[in-house]
Design an enzyme around this catalytic site. Structure first.
Site, mmCIF file in Angstrom:
data_model
loop_
_atom_site.group_PDB
_atom_site.id
_atom_site.type_symbol
_atom_site.label_atom_id
_atom_site.label_comp_id
_atom_site.label_asym_id
_atom_site.label_seq_id
_atom_site.Cartn_x
_atom_site.Cartn_y
_atom_site.Cartn_z
ATOM 1 N N SER A 182 -4.268 -2.616 -2.656
ATOM 2 C CA SER A 182 -3.398 -3.117 -3.746
ATOM 3 C C SER A 182 -3.954 -2.949 -5.156
ATOM 4 O O SER A 182 -3.286 -3.331 -6.113
ATOM 5 C CB SER A 182 -3.006 -4.607 -3.552
ATOM 6 O OG SER A 182 -2.009 -4.754 -2.581
ATOM 7 N N GLY B 191 -2.418 7.928 -3.947
ATOM 8 C CA GLY B 191 -3.667 7.197 -3.731
ATOM 9 C C GLY B 191 -4.275 7.413 -2.352
ATOM 10 O O GLY B 191 -4.304 8.537 -1.844
ATOM 11 N N VAL B 192 -4.746 6.341 -1.759
ATOM 12 C CA VAL B 192 -5.362 6.390 -0.424
ATOM 13 C C VAL B 192 -4.387 6.984 0.592
ATOM 14 O O VAL B 192 -4.758 7.819 1.434
ATOM 15 C CB VAL B 192 -5.767 4.964 0.019
ATOM 16 C CG1 VAL B 192 -6.174 4.942 1.476
ATOM 17 C CG2 VAL B 192 -6.888 4.425 -0.858
ATOM 18 N N ASP B 193 -3.144 6.547 0.519
ATOM 19 C CA ASP B 193 -2.108 6.966 1.473
ATOM 20 C C ASP B 193 -1.934 8.488 1.433
ATOM 21 O O ASP B 193 -1.930 9.156 2.489
ATOM 22 C CB ASP B 193 -0.812 6.248 1.074
ATOM 23 C CG ASP B 193 0.209 6.167 2.184
ATOM 24 O OD1 ASP B 193 -0.121 6.524 3.325
ATOM 25 O OD2 ASP B 193 1.346 5.728 1.889
ATOM 26 N N ASN C 117 2.697 1.866 2.146
ATOM 27 C CA ASN C 117 3.872 1.124 1.637
ATOM 28 C C ASN C 117 4.779 0.822 2.823
ATOM 29 O O ASN C 117 4.576 1.370 3.910
ATOM 30 C CB ASN C 117 4.574 1.919 0.532
ATOM 31 C CG ASN C 117 5.157 3.222 1.044
ATOM 32 O OD1 ASN C 117 6.015 3.223 1.927
ATOM 33 N ND2 ASN C 117 4.659 4.347 0.537
ATOM 34 N N ILE D 278 -12.351 7.606 1.333
ATOM 35 C CA ILE D 278 -12.068 7.013 2.649
ATOM 36 C C ILE D 278 -11.841 8.092 3.717
ATOM 37 O O ILE D 278 -12.160 7.874 4.886
ATOM 38 C CB ILE D 278 -10.852 6.060 2.546
ATOM 39 C CG1 ILE D 278 -10.722 5.170 3.782
ATOM 40 C CG2 ILE D 278 -9.560 6.791 2.311
ATOM 41 C CD1 ILE D 278 -11.205 3.806 3.604
ATOM 42 N N TYR E 38 -0.386 -0.542 -6.818
ATOM 43 C CA TYR E 38 0.193 -1.888 -6.702
ATOM 44 C C TYR E 38 -0.347 -2.883 -7.729
ATOM 45 O O TYR E 38 0.135 -4.017 -7.803
ATOM 46 C CB TYR E 38 0.030 -2.424 -5.279
ATOM 47 C CG TYR E 38 1.052 -1.866 -4.293
ATOM 48 C CD1 TYR E 38 2.038 -0.962 -4.682
ATOM 49 C CD2 TYR E 38 1.044 -2.259 -2.955
ATOM 50 C CE1 TYR E 38 2.981 -0.459 -3.787
ATOM 51 C CE2 TYR E 38 1.983 -1.777 -2.047
ATOM 52 C CZ TYR E 38 2.949 -0.872 -2.467
ATOM 53 O OH TYR E 38 3.886 -0.401 -1.566
ATOM 54 N N GLY F 91 -4.632 -0.147 -6.807
ATOM 55 C CA GLY F 91 -4.263 1.094 -7.482
ATOM 56 C C GLY F 91 -2.831 0.993 -7.971
ATOM 57 O O GLY F 91 -2.518 0.224 -8.889
HETATM 58 N N1 AR6 Z 1 -10.701 6.769 -1.047
HETATM 59 C C1 AR6 Z 1 -10.982 5.492 -1.365
HETATM 60 N N2 AR6 Z 1 -10.321 4.795 -2.316
HETATM 61 C C2 AR6 Z 1 -9.339 5.433 -2.977
HETATM 62 C C3 AR6 Z 1 -8.976 6.783 -2.703
HETATM 63 C C4 AR6 Z 1 -9.711 7.460 -1.695
HETATM 64 N N3 AR6 Z 1 -9.439 8.723 -1.351
HETATM 65 N N4 AR6 Z 1 -7.945 7.124 -3.533
HETATM 66 C C5 AR6 Z 1 -7.676 6.041 -4.294
HETATM 67 N N5 AR6 Z 1 -8.507 5.032 -3.976
HETATM 68 P P1 AR6 Z 1 -3.815 2.871 -3.950
HETATM 69 P P2 AR6 Z 1 -2.326 0.350 -3.479
HETATM 70 C C6 AR6 Z 1 -8.574 3.663 -4.535
HETATM 71 O O1 AR6 Z 1 -2.941 3.209 -5.103
HETATM 72 O O2 AR6 Z 1 -2.686 -0.159 -4.826
HETATM 73 C C7 AR6 Z 1 0.585 4.587 -2.362
HETATM 74 O O3 AR6 Z 1 1.508 5.398 -3.036
HETATM 75 C C8 AR6 Z 1 -7.836 3.400 -5.819
HETATM 76 O O4 AR6 Z 1 -8.641 3.776 -6.933
HETATM 77 O O5 AR6 Z 1 -4.154 3.932 -2.977
HETATM 78 O O6 AR6 Z 1 -2.431 -0.556 -2.292
HETATM 79 C C9 AR6 Z 1 1.196 3.901 -1.156
HETATM 80 O O7 AR6 Z 1 2.128 4.715 -0.494
HETATM 81 C C10 AR6 Z 1 -7.612 1.907 -5.761
HETATM 82 O O8 AR6 Z 1 -8.779 1.196 -6.192
HETATM 83 O O9 AR6 Z 1 -3.173 1.668 -3.052
HETATM 84 C C11 AR6 Z 1 1.837 2.683 -1.770
HETATM 85 O O10 AR6 Z 1 3.114 3.008 -2.302
HETATM 86 C C12 AR6 Z 1 -7.450 1.627 -4.260
HETATM 87 O O11 AR6 Z 1 -7.952 2.792 -3.599
HETATM 88 C C13 AR6 Z 1 0.912 2.311 -2.880
HETATM 89 O O12 AR6 Z 1 0.232 3.523 -3.234
HETATM 90 C C14 AR6 Z 1 -6.024 1.389 -3.823
HETATM 91 O O13 AR6 Z 1 -5.157 2.252 -4.543
HETATM 92 C C15 AR6 Z 1 -0.130 1.300 -2.453
HETATM 93 O O14 AR6 Z 1 -0.849 0.897 -3.591
#
Ligand code: AR6
Length: 179
Positions: free
Chosen positions: A123, A38-40, A30, A17, A127, A125
Site C-alpha cells: 500500500s 509497481g510490485v504487481d 488490486n 521482490i 495506494y 506505492g
Molecule cells: N520490488 C519491491 N518493492 C517494489 C517493487 C519491486 N519490484 N516495485 C515497487 N516496489 P505498489 P500498492 C515498492 O504501488 O501501493 C498496482 O498497480 C514501491 O516503491 O506496488 O499496494 C496494483 O495492481 C512501494 O514502496 O503497491 C494495485 O493497483 C511498494 O513496493 C496497486 O498498484 C508498494 O507499491 C497497489 O498499490
C-alpha cells in the site's frame, strides 16, 4: 538487518521482490487480480503469462484478503496475492485493513507449508499509505505473527529504494531493541 523471533527470522533488505528465491513472494495486488503497476506489474512480467491466466480464474480478492497461485517463471515457488487499502485520510479503517492484508498472507503461507517468505511494503506505492505508519503496521503485525507461529522460518521485507529501507530499519529497531 535481521531480528530473531521465536526461532524465526525477520529480515529487511533493499532490492527487487521478483529476484527472491523463497517459498512464496507476496504481491501487492488490486481487487481484480488482473495485474497493474509497481510490485504487481513486476511480478506478472517476471512470472510470465501463465500467472495472469491463473489469476483470471480466482474471482478477484477483497481488500485485506489473500489468494495463492504458483510462481511460474519466478524463482519463488508460489505467489500470495493480497490487496492492501487505498489510503484516504486514515479514518476509513486503513490501519486495520493493512494489518489484515499481512495477517491473511501469513495465514495462507502457514496453511500451505510455505515457510520462507518475501514481502513488499504493501500500500505504500500507488495506494498512497504514509511510509512510516505503514512500516509500523507491517512490522508489528509480522512480529506478532512470528511470536505465535513457529512454522514460519523467514519473513524478508524487500524494500524498493533507500527511503523505504531506512524507514523500515528505523521502525524495526524501535520494535526489536538490540537488533
Ligand atoms: N520490488 C519491491 N518493492 C517494489 C517493487 C519491486 N519490484 N516495485 C515497487 N516496489 P505498489 P500498492 C515498492 O504501488 O501501493 C498496482 O498497480 C514501491 O516503491 O506496488 O499496494 C496494483 O495492481 C512501494 O514502496 O503497491 C494495485 O493497483 C511498494 O513496493 C496497486 O498498484 C508498494 O507499491 C497497489 O498499490
Amino acid at each position: 538487518m535481521q531480528c530473531a523471533i521465536n526461532g524465526g527470522v525477520l529480515e529487511l533488505v533493499q532490492g527487487n521482490i521478483v529476484d527472491q528465491a523463497v517459498d512464496a513472494v507476496v504481491n501487492a495486488a488490486n481487487p481484480s487480480l488482473l495485474g497493474g503497476g509497481g510490485v504487481d506489474g513486476a511480478i506478472h512480467r517476471a512470472a510470465g503469462p501463465q500467472l495472469l491466466a491463473k489469476c483470471a480464474t480466482l474471482g478477484g480478492c477483497r481488500t485485506g484478503e489473500a489468494k495463492l497461485t504458483p510462481g511460474y517463471r519466478l524463482p519463488a515457488r508460489a505467489v500470495i496475492h493480497t490487496v492492501g487499502p487505498v489510503y484516504k485520510d486514515g479514518q476509513h479503517g486503513e490501519a486495520e485493513l493493512l494489518a489484515r492484508a499481512y495477517q491473511s498472507s501469513l495465514a495462507l503461507a502457514s496453511q500451505h507449508g510455505l515457510a520462507r517468505l518475501a514481502l513488499p511494503s504493501i500500500s505504500t506505492g500507488v495506494y498512497g499509505y504514509p511510509l512510516a505508519e505503514a512500516a509500523h503496521i507491517a512490522l508489528s503485525t509480522v512480529v506478532s505473527y512470528l511470536q505465535t507461529h513457529p512454522e514460519i522460518a523467514l519473513v524478508r521485507f524487500v524494500l524498493w529504494g533507500s527511503d523505504s529501507f531506512a524507514t523500515y530499519c528505523r521502525v524495526l529497531a524501535e520494535l526489536c531493541p538490540g537488533t
